[in-house]
Scaffold this motif. Structure first.
Motif, mmCIF file in Angstrom:
data_model
loop_
_atom_site.group_PDB
_atom_site.id
_atom_site.type_symbol
_atom_site.label_atom_id
_atom_site.label_comp_id
_atom_site.label_asym_id
_atom_site.label_seq_id
_atom_site.Cartn_x
_atom_site.Cartn_y
_atom_site.Cartn_z
ATOM 1 N N LEU A 5 0.812 -1.207 0.000
ATOM 2 C CA LEU A 5 0.000 0.000 0.000
ATOM 3 C C LEU A 5 0.848 1.261 0.000
ATOM 4 O O LEU A 5 0.478 2.265 -0.599
ATOM 5 N N CYS A 6 1.987 1.206 0.709
ATOM 6 C CA CYS A 6 2.863 2.375 0.736
ATOM 7 C C CYS A 6 4.255 1.963 1.209
ATOM 8 O O CYS A 6 4.446 0.906 1.795
ATOM 9 N N ASN A 7 5.193 2.829 0.943
ATOM 10 C CA ASN A 7 6.558 2.676 1.441
ATOM 11 C C ASN A 7 6.817 3.819 2.414
ATOM 12 O O ASN A 7 6.492 4.970 2.120
ATOM 13 N N ILE A 21 7.084 9.190 2.757
ATOM 14 C CA ILE A 21 6.026 8.233 2.442
ATOM 15 C C ILE A 21 5.777 8.283 0.945
ATOM 16 O O ILE A 21 5.723 9.356 0.351
ATOM 17 N N GLN A 22 5.603 7.119 0.343
ATOM 18 C CA GLN A 22 5.257 7.030 -1.071
ATOM 19 C C GLN A 22 4.117 6.037 -1.221
ATOM 20 O O GLN A 22 4.190 4.908 -0.723
ATOM 21 N N SER A 23 3.036 6.489 -1.893
ATOM 22 C CA SER A 23 1.901 5.607 -2.149
ATOM 23 C C SER A 23 1.275 5.991 -3.484
ATOM 24 O O SER A 23 1.482 7.094 -3.985
ATOM 25 N N GLU A 50 -5.658 8.859 4.246
ATOM 26 C CA GLU A 50 -5.513 8.269 2.915
ATOM 27 C C GLU A 50 -6.229 6.925 2.818
ATOM 28 O O GLU A 50 -6.927 6.659 1.840
ATOM 29 N N PHE A 51 -6.063 6.069 3.816
ATOM 30 C CA PHE A 51 -6.582 4.709 3.708
ATOM 31 C C PHE A 51 -8.015 4.552 4.208
ATOM 32 O O PHE A 51 -8.596 3.492 4.079
ATOM 33 N N GLU A 52 -8.608 5.605 4.750
ATOM 34 C CA GLU A 52 -10.031 5.547 5.094
ATOM 35 C C GLU A 52 -10.896 5.431 3.851
ATOM 36 O O GLU A 52 -12.013 4.941 3.912
ATOM 37 N N THR A 53 -10.377 5.875 2.721
ATOM 38 C CA THR A 53 -11.145 5.870 1.484
ATOM 39 C C THR A 53 -11.061 4.534 0.757
ATOM 40 O O THR A 53 -11.768 4.328 -0.215
ATOM 41 N N ILE A 54 -10.196 3.620 1.218
ATOM 42 C CA ILE A 54 -10.036 2.328 0.533
ATOM 43 C C ILE A 54 -11.116 1.370 0.986
ATOM 44 O O ILE A 54 -11.437 1.231 2.093
#
Length: 54
Positions: A5-7, A21-23, A50-54
Motif C-alpha cells: 500500500l505504501c513505502n 512516504i510514497q503511495s 488516505e486509507f479511510e477511502t479504501i
C-alpha cells in the motif's frame, strides 16, 4: 494475496527525523521535525486519512 500500500522511510538527518512516504494514492511526501513523536503523529494522521477511502 499481498499488496504493497505504501513505502515508509524514516531517517535521521542532522538533528531532524525525516519520514518519507510514497503511495499510489498520495504520491510522495515528506515530514521533518527534530521531535520523533511529532513526525510519527503526522505520518499516522496522513496515512489514516488516505486509507479511510479504501
Amino acid at each position: 494475496m499481498e499488496e504493497i500500500l505504501c513505502n515508509v522511510e524514516l531517517v535521521k538527518e542532522n538533528n531532524n527525523i525525516v519520514a518519507r512516504i510514497q503511495s499510489d494514492l498520495g504520491g510522495v511526501r515528506e515530514y521533518k521535525s527534530p521531535n520523533f513523536e511529532e513526525v510519527l503523529e503526522q505520518l499516522v494522521s496522513d496515512l489514516q486519512e488516505e486509507f479511510e477511502t479504501i
